[in-house]
Design an enzyme around this catalytic site. Sequence first.
Site: not given
Ligand code: NAP
Length: 248
Positions: A58, A85, A149, A151, A153
């Site tokens: 974590d 990421n 959120y 802010a 980013k």
């Molecule tokens: N999807 C979108 O529309 C979108 C748009 C803009 C930006 N983003 C950004 O892209 C990035 C990846 O997100 P995603 O869309 O692929 O979403 P996601 O599927 O929810 O992936 C986020 C990952 O972060 C891990 N995580 C969460 N909390 C954590 C913690 N405390 N410690 C370690 N790992 C942690 C999660 O795994 P665990 O739960 O197993 O820890 C999960 O695998 C993020 O930074 C998100 O803000 C996404």
Amino acid sequence: MDFTGRTVIVTGAGSGIGRAAARLFAGAGALVLGVGRRREALAETAGRDDAISVHVADLRDPGAPEETVAAAVARWGRLDVLVNNAGAAKIMPLAETTADAVADLFALNVTAPSLLARHALPHLRASAGCVVNVSSTYGHRPLPGGAHYAASKAAVEQLTRSWALELAADGVRVNAVAPGPTESEALTAAGLPAATVEQIKSAETDRIPMGRRGDPHEVATWILRLADPSATWLTGQILTVDGGLELT
Ligand SMILES: NC(=O)c1ccc[n+]([C@@H]2O[C@H](COP(=O)([O-])OP(=O)(O)OC[C@H]3O[C@@H](n4cnc5c(N)ncnc54)[C@H](OP(=O)(O)O)[C@@H]3O)[C@@H](O)[C@H]2O)c1
């Protein structure tokens, strides 16, 4: 893109964009440390690929960023790429904003990437490596109802530019991808009910000029391109990958 002999940390590798990035890096020859809280999700990312190792952490925990970097270096003796990421979205109107919720969001989206980069730095200097941060369209656009959120980013984008300048003389590059709405676990992980998730997805699809949400591979490909060792003169850039949403 050839990452043979390079080592990469991908945080949040158990789903979505991080899973796609971990697999693409491994496919391009890298050794990858996939980081997240759920061991089984990370194991699924790795599958039968020996090139992907799993590190359960974590990243908000004290010491976790330092231990994560140490785990990669202990395993392979070097670090070439840090992909920050892991992150979370949060719907939080101002009227419902609490100190704990702000601190928790920033602990993951801002503090953890900062400490990972800090502890990775000596190894990135040694390898002339790079950092790729993951921002969002909302790192540079307002998000009513999700101001913190956005802010967090925006902070990621300013960290990217500032570190790029701070580390340029060391030969360490720092760039970011800013994805638009992309298929992943992000909306569910934000605690939204299924019906709301579907409403948001449909509204986003309507607003995106290319008429659809993104696929994690479409975003992850650009993470690799920014990290590509041959992109030797590219630093401090935020690349928006969002089907044209930013232009609207
Ligand atoms: N999807 C979108 O529309 C979108 C748009 C803009 C930006 N983003 C950004 O892209 C990035 C990846 O997100 P995603 O869309 O692929 O979403 P996601 O599927 O929810 O992936 C986020 C990952 O972060 C891990 N995580 C969460 N909390 C954590 C913690 N405390 N410690 C370690 N790992 C942690 C999660 O795994 P665990 O739960 O197993 O820890 C999960 O695998 C993020 O930074 C998100 O803000 C996404």
